[in-house]
Design an enzyme around this catalytic site. Structure first.
Site, PDB file in Angstrom:
ATOM      1  N   GLN A 149       0.981  -1.171   0.026  1.00  0.00           N
ATOM      2  CA  GLN A 149      -0.046  -0.057   0.002  1.00  0.00           C
ATOM      3  C   GLN A 149       0.738   1.278   0.032  1.00  0.00           C
ATOM      4  O   GLN A 149       0.132   2.377  -0.398  1.00  0.00           O
ATOM      5  CB  GLN A 149      -0.969   0.059   1.322  1.00  0.00           C
ATOM      6  CG  GLN A 149      -2.111  -0.949   0.942  1.00  0.00           C
ATOM      7  CD  GLN A 149      -3.009  -0.912   2.319  1.00  0.00           C
ATOM      8  OE1 GLN A 149      -3.080  -2.112   3.060  1.00  0.00           O
ATOM      9  NE2 GLN A 149      -3.554   0.008   2.724  1.00  0.00           N
TER      10      GLN A 149
ATOM     11  N   ARG B 172      -9.435  -0.707   7.169  1.00  0.00           N
ATOM     12  CA  ARG B 172     -10.365   0.208   6.671  1.00  0.00           C
ATOM     13  C   ARG B 172     -10.627   1.404   7.672  1.00  0.00           C
ATOM     14  O   ARG B 172     -11.866   1.607   7.760  1.00  0.00           O
ATOM     15  CB  ARG B 172     -11.640  -0.296   5.975  1.00  0.00           C
ATOM     16  CG  ARG B 172     -12.146   0.509   5.077  1.00  0.00           C
ATOM     17  CD  ARG B 172     -13.650  -0.088   4.583  1.00  0.00           C
ATOM     18  NE  ARG B 172     -13.906   0.742   3.298  1.00  0.00           N
ATOM     19  CZ  ARG B 172     -14.180   0.022   2.146  1.00  0.00           C
ATOM     20  NH1 ARG B 172     -13.987  -1.287   1.979  1.00  0.00           N
ATOM     21  NH2 ARG B 172     -14.807   0.727   1.186  1.00  0.00           N
ATOM     22  N   CYS B 173      -9.585   2.133   8.206  1.00  0.00           N
ATOM     23  CA  CYS B 173      -9.972   3.140   9.101  1.00  0.00           C
ATOM     24  C   CYS B 173      -8.668   3.936   9.453  1.00  0.00           C
ATOM     25  O   CYS B 173      -7.465   3.357   8.936  1.00  0.00           O
ATOM     26  CB  CYS B 173     -10.673   2.896  10.491  1.00  0.00           C
ATOM     27  SG  CYS B 173      -9.316   2.007  11.511  1.00  0.00           S
TER      28      CYS B 173
ATOM     29  N   GLU C  92     -13.123   5.171   4.244  1.00  0.00           N
ATOM     30  CA  GLU C  92     -13.161   4.221   5.698  1.00  0.00           C
ATOM     31  C   GLU C  92     -14.300   4.588   6.533  1.00  0.00           C
ATOM     32  O   GLU C  92     -14.668   4.059   7.411  1.00  0.00           O
ATOM     33  CB  GLU C  92     -11.914   4.413   6.213  1.00  0.00           C
ATOM     34  CG  GLU C  92     -10.702   4.074   5.252  1.00  0.00           C
ATOM     35  CD  GLU C  92      -9.170   4.386   5.570  1.00  0.00           C
ATOM     36  OE1 GLU C  92      -9.013   5.171   6.250  1.00  0.00           O
ATOM     37  OE2 GLU C  92      -8.456   3.686   5.167  1.00  0.00           O
TER      38      GLU C  92
END
Lengths: 287, 808
Positions: free
Chosen positions: B237, B384-385, B760
């Site tokens: 990522q 996802r945050c 997110e």
């Protein structure tokens, strides 16, 4: 998730398949849809040296009516059961149950023979076969024999199959016209095995239960016939007290494992709920 | 001719810029199976590596015998910690300032820990080899319960830290203690509690789960001995960070390391960190002189690389009888597993958990986080945050419901009463953040009106009465969640990773024919950057998005960036893109002025070109300016039209939203049904509404999974009991509820285009909405808090504990 080495065989006849299985011995496994065996091989929990693929064997597929019976070839897929007019007409509970097995992709490949012969307590068809009073046709090195579904299951992954034997067909007496049926399955998601499931076949007479059979899935090491539960509802109109009595009788024979689906107490409790709901729904369907 | 002249609307539409529901350009290849993922990389002579892993959660490694494995045809090498010690790589630094074993060095500390790396000519041979490596273990008592980690007699997990009383984040209180992090004014907060009219206290756990992207972590490492260059294709990522980390720990010159992130099949935080597989594949390639591929399988992914959450949050709120909050006190026990490998900005051991005051105007607050070691896999990634923001949002949103229940107030009403008011922005929170913008009341009221909240409460009341009369076995819950996220890490004044400020970057090169290529330091894993980045440029410089090619992921060509996670791409790289485009536009204006023979100030921007003020027929399109940039620039100007921007954001952005979930639960089976889920998101300026909607759908589906069953669970011996998709809840389309999405727009005042980031938010806001719905359903039976996950059997157990079956 990478399987070990194995040899691959693709016989063309039942006799050849039986010969391969009996000569290759314990290290050979028949391969039907592969949905249980192949994942086990990928985890190396199963490490057969020989796979005997049954997809090339003639005469193992198909659904035919034989007088009062329906005979289903062991390599008939779940999808083919769902597409069959004969099954829809004479044993609709088979379709109801098949629809609750995994997802369409699996049902295109998964076979009824594999489902019943693997002895996996999570499989849905074994309890249903016991409920329907089905018999299995086995071919082996000593010839053929018939075994009742009720006598077939001995423990988790242990069945009456002798070395070298192969299940070739399933024979089911067609339930009487107007019978009621239901398969109630509680699962966490599509593709999961049952947390608990119950199959019911019954007939009604004058608003009362005349005959009844109850089968249970994934609530013990083997599929179960809940005879006491079935007996408890005969002659009743399935009033709430009777339903509770039937559920209690069914729960009494359940010995599920605690797993991620829930603790033993929960699985037994919902097993009883599945029995009650299947009885009610079957009765509502009966003529 | 006039009929042929496009209208302003047509010219704007032709750009497919900001606000356009442009179809995702990357989907053309993804939907045809033509993506190019790491596992698609196949190099001549490529070898395959795979791990021998520990069956024990805690054990001493007595011996490793590879003699039988090396006899397996195709097996070339077995790498152990002893091998890695020769190149000083048996341990590696983590992003959190700890060190982590690459391969078991004397001990194993979690089940499925990497013990040896088998290198073979194909994947089958590698696995055959794994099965022949004999490892002798001496089992040690495992430490699984985080609440027992700091007991005096708790087993010593990290023998390498013996005698170290200070860690990367300050003093250590115990041999299994990692750090204590405190924020806020303790005295003031304690005083607020002392004089509080009403208080609540609850231990709210956010269980351990896992991001589980469709594609697992993987890499191909290829070392060229002649050039001394290492090329790594990986599921990264943050490819530039990986390059720098490799340079630092492998002592290779950074210019000789080429990191390429090809298409990535989902990341969700799982692919930020550095894993033993990367190190082992690189070492194996250096040792063998051949490319080496490492690909995780699903079980390895779930059990070894990067869990998320595992926060146990003892939460207290002080309030007046009228429901005005006066103080917040939170203590977190943070289970980090065997190594502290959290992928947070380096100075933030608990991420941005101090956003825990949420959307409410708390006059004072105090937070303390204790990080501890247990015999579980390392990780603690931002699934996802933004870093630990979902834990914070769950904590405060659950606690506000508990307070509402204690006060006998409606939870939505309590929220409305305590929101930070629009005129308070920029708002300085008690725990140190400066919220950029928000209009919470408008969003909350819009949500309540849309779902007809008051009617739902009436229906619930009627159903509860019917339940008490024995007429139904169904209970109904209405879950309200109002979250404020903090995303866009981050300003260099408070965010860095290993000393590198968390800016991001964009380079744009315009070609003579009015087309261009743009490269960023971010990396899409499914977010649709190739589509949305081009839309920002299209609006900024008036070139159709279709004419802009977006490229990310190759460290040789892309400008340095900190990558994609924590909803930082739009707030940071999105800003860099706008700023780079504005540099292009500024130069274009000079060229246009020269060509139109006017002063620059006499020009005005008009959708896709410059026009002379007051002379509408004197116009030069951006397309024509691109051509001119390559043949007739003003005297003294360099030819060409390109720009680079590195953007250091002045602040974070603070997206928010109001979510409402309506759920029914059958108490006899615990089976729930989500009847309705409404999600209103305010992410500031909306770049592509269709992609936003897709992001919200995806994030809500994850939130649904997490709240309703998805967990990484260990038994008392430290065995993972949810290590495959059979037991790790991954909902299919059948289980997933229908999502209703909505929005308000409150632009970020400091972001060049006003965008805040959205990917997110639905995970952050969704989890408390589901959990509050379940808790709300049971609340009338006397419960205040039921821990997640709310799967069927736990719902049944909750019903049972509340006495639902006693009368029956």
């Amino acid at each position: 998730m990478i399987p070990g080495p194995f040899s691959y065989h693709r016989p063309a006849t039942v006799a050849d398949a039986v010969k391969l299985l009996s000569t290759l011995g314990d290290e050979a496994r028949p391969l039907a849809g592969g949905h249980s065996l192949v994942p086990m091989m990928k985890l190396r929990l199963a490490t057969p040296e020989h796979l005997v693929d049954l997809h090339g064997v003639a005469g193992l597929k198909g659904i035919r009516r034989d007088g009062g019976k329906v005979v289903i070839g062991a390599m008939t897929t779940q999808h083919e059961l769902l597409a069959s007019d004969e099954i829809a007409k004479s044993i609709p509970i088979l379709q109801e149950t098949a629809l609750l097995i995994a997802d369409p992709q699996v049902r295109y490949r998964g076979t009824i023979g594999g489902n019943i012969a693997n002895g996996d307590p999570g499989n849905d068809m074994p309890a249903l076969m016991m409920t329907l009073g089905a018999t299995y046709r086995l071919e082996g090195p000593q010839g053929g024999r018939e075994v009742a579904a009720a006598d077939f299951y001995q423990g988790a992954y242990f069945t009456a199959i002798e070395p070298g034997e192969l299940v070739t067909a399933i024979s089911i007496a067609v339930p009487p016209a107007g019978h009621g049926h239901a398969y109630e399955k509680l699962k966490r998601k599509v593709g999961d095995y049952a947390t608990a499931a119950a199959a019911v076949i019954l007939t009604m007479s004058g608003g009362k239960v005349a005959t009844c059979t109850v089968g249970l899935t994934n609530l013990s090491e083997t599929p179960l016939l809940a005879d006491a539960a079935a007996k408890a509802v005969i002659g009743t109109s399935l009033d709430p007290a009777t339903l509770k009595k039937a559920a209690a009788a069914a729960e009494a024979i359940m010995v599920p494992a605690a797993d991620a689906r829930g603790p033993v107490e929960y699985r037994k409790h919902v097993g009883g709920i599945m029995v009650m709901r299947a009885l009610q729904r079957a009765a509502a369907k009966a003529a | 001719m006039n009929d042929m002249t496009p209208t302003r609307e047509q010219r704007t539409a032709a750009l497919e810029g900001l606000g356009c529901k442009r179809k995702r350009v990357e989907d053309i290849r993804f939907t045809q199976g033509k993506g190019n993922y790491v596992d698609d990389v196949k190099l001549p002579g490529m070898l395959h590596g795979d791990f021998v892993r520990s069956p024990h959660a805690h054990a001493r490694v007595k011996s490793i015998d590879d003699s039988e494995a090396l006899k397996v045809p195709g097996v070339l090498a077995v790498i152990t910690a002893e091998t890695l010690k020769t190149v000083n790589l048996a341990w590696m630094p983590t992003l959190a300032g700890d060190v982590q074993m690459v391969l078991a060095d004397g001990k194993v500390l979690f089940q499925n820990q990497e013990v040896a790396f088998v290198v073979a000519t194909d994947r089958y041979a590698a696995d055959d080899g794994i099965n022949k490596v004999k490892v002798e273990y001496e089992p040690l008592p495992p430490l699984i319960d985080p609440f027992k980690a700091m007991d005096a007699d708790a087993p010593v997990l990290r023998e390498d830290l013996a005698g170290k009383t200070t860690g990367a984040h300050g003093p250590r209180k115990h041999h299994n203690h990692i750090f204590e992090w405190t924020v806020g004014d303790k005295e003031l907060t304690d005083a607020a509690f002392k004089k509080a009219e009403v208080t609540i206290k609850e231990m709210i756990s956010y269980h351990r789960t896992h991001p589980s992207p469709l594609e697992t972590c993987q890499c191909v490492c290829s070392f060229d001995k002649i050039k001394g260059e290492l090329t790594i294709w990986g599921t990264f990522q943050a490819p530039h960070v990986i390059r720098t980390v490799v340079a630092l720990i492998a002592k290779l010159p950074e210019q000789k390391i080429h990191v390429i992130s090809p298409d990535i099949g989902g990341g969700f935080g799982n692919k930020v960190g550095a894993y033993p597989g990367y190190i082992c594949a690189a070492v194996a390639s250096i040792v063998t002189g051949k490319p080496v591929k490492w690909v995780e399988d699903r079980i390895e992914n779930l059990t070894a690389t990067s869990f998320a959450r595992d926060y146990h949050m003892t939460t207290e709120i002080a309030a007046t009888k009228q429901g005005k909050v006066t103080g917040l006190r939170v203590h977190v026990l943070a289970d980090h597993g065997a190594f502290d490998a959290c992928a947070d900005p380096s100075k933030w051991p608990a991420g941005f958990f101090n956003i825990v005051t949420g959307s409410y105007d708390f006059p004072t607050a105090h937070l303390a986080v204790d990080g501890i070691y247990t015999n579980k896999a390392p990780g603690g990634v931002a699934y996802r945050c933004s870093f630990r923001v979902t834990e914070a949002a769950y904590c405060i949103e659950r606690a506000m419901d508990i307070l509402a229940q204690k006060l006998g107030m409606d939870p939505a009403e309590l929220r409305l009463k305590n929101f930070i008011r629009p005129e308070q922005f920029p708002y300085h929170s008690a725990l140190g953040w400066e919220y950029d913008s928000g209009d919470y009341g408008t969003a909350m009221r819009k949500a309540m009106e849309t779902v007809k909240y008051a009617e739902l409460r009436k229906e619930q009341e009627a159903l509860r009465a019917a339940f008490k009369r024995g007429e139904t076995r169904e209970i109904m819950g209405i879950g309200v969640s109002f979250f404020t996220e903090i995303v866009g890490a981050g300003p260099s004044k408070n965010c860095d990773i290993l000393g590198i400020a968390m800016f991001d970057s964009c380079e744009i090169r315009m070609h003579p024919t009015g087309a261009g290529i743009a490269r960023m330091g971010t990396k899409s894993q499914g977010q649709g950057h190739e589509t949305t980045w081009a839309q920002i440029i299209a609006t900024e410089i008036g070139i159709p998005a279709d004419n802009i090619m977006v490229e990310e992921g190759n460290t040789d060509t892309a400008p340095y960036g900190l990558g994609t996670y924590g909803s930082r791409s739009t707030p940071v790289a999105g800003a860099a893109i706008a700023m780079a485009a504005r540099k292009i536009k500024a130069k274009a204006q000079m060229i246009a002025a020269y060509k139109l023979e006017v002063h620059e100030d006499d020009l005005e921007w008009d959708i896709d070109g410059f026009r002379v003020k007051g002379l509408p027929e004197k116009f030069m399109s951006m397309k024509d300016i691109c051509w001119a940039a390559y043949n007739s620039v003003p005297p003294g100007m360099e030819p060409g039209l390109e720009a680079v921007s590195y953007y250091d954001p002045p602040n974070m952005t603070y997206p928010f939203g109001a979510y409402i979930c309506v759920m029914t639960i059958d108490v006899d089976t615990g089976v729930y049904k989500v009847r309705r889920f409404y999600a209103l998101d305010d992410c500031g300026t909306r770049i592509n509404p269709m992609i936003i909607e897709g992001q919200v759908h995806g994030g809500l589906t994850e939130a649904f999974a997490i709240a309703m069953g998805q967990e990484i669970r260990y038994d008392a011996e430290g065995n993972v009991v949810t290590g495959s998709f059979m037991d790790f809840f991954m909902p299919t389309a059948v289980e997933t509820p229908h999502w209703e999405t909505d929005f308000t727009v409150t632009p970020s005042p400091h972001h060049p285009i006003g965008a805040k980031g959205v990917g997110e938010s639905p995970n952050v806001g969704g989890v408390p909405a589901f959990s509050n719905a379940v808790n709300d359903a049971f609340s009338f039976l006397g419960s205040t808090h039921i821990q997640m996950p709310h799967d069927f059997w736990r719902n049944w157990q909750a019903a049972k504990n509340l006495g639902v079956f006693e009368a029956a």
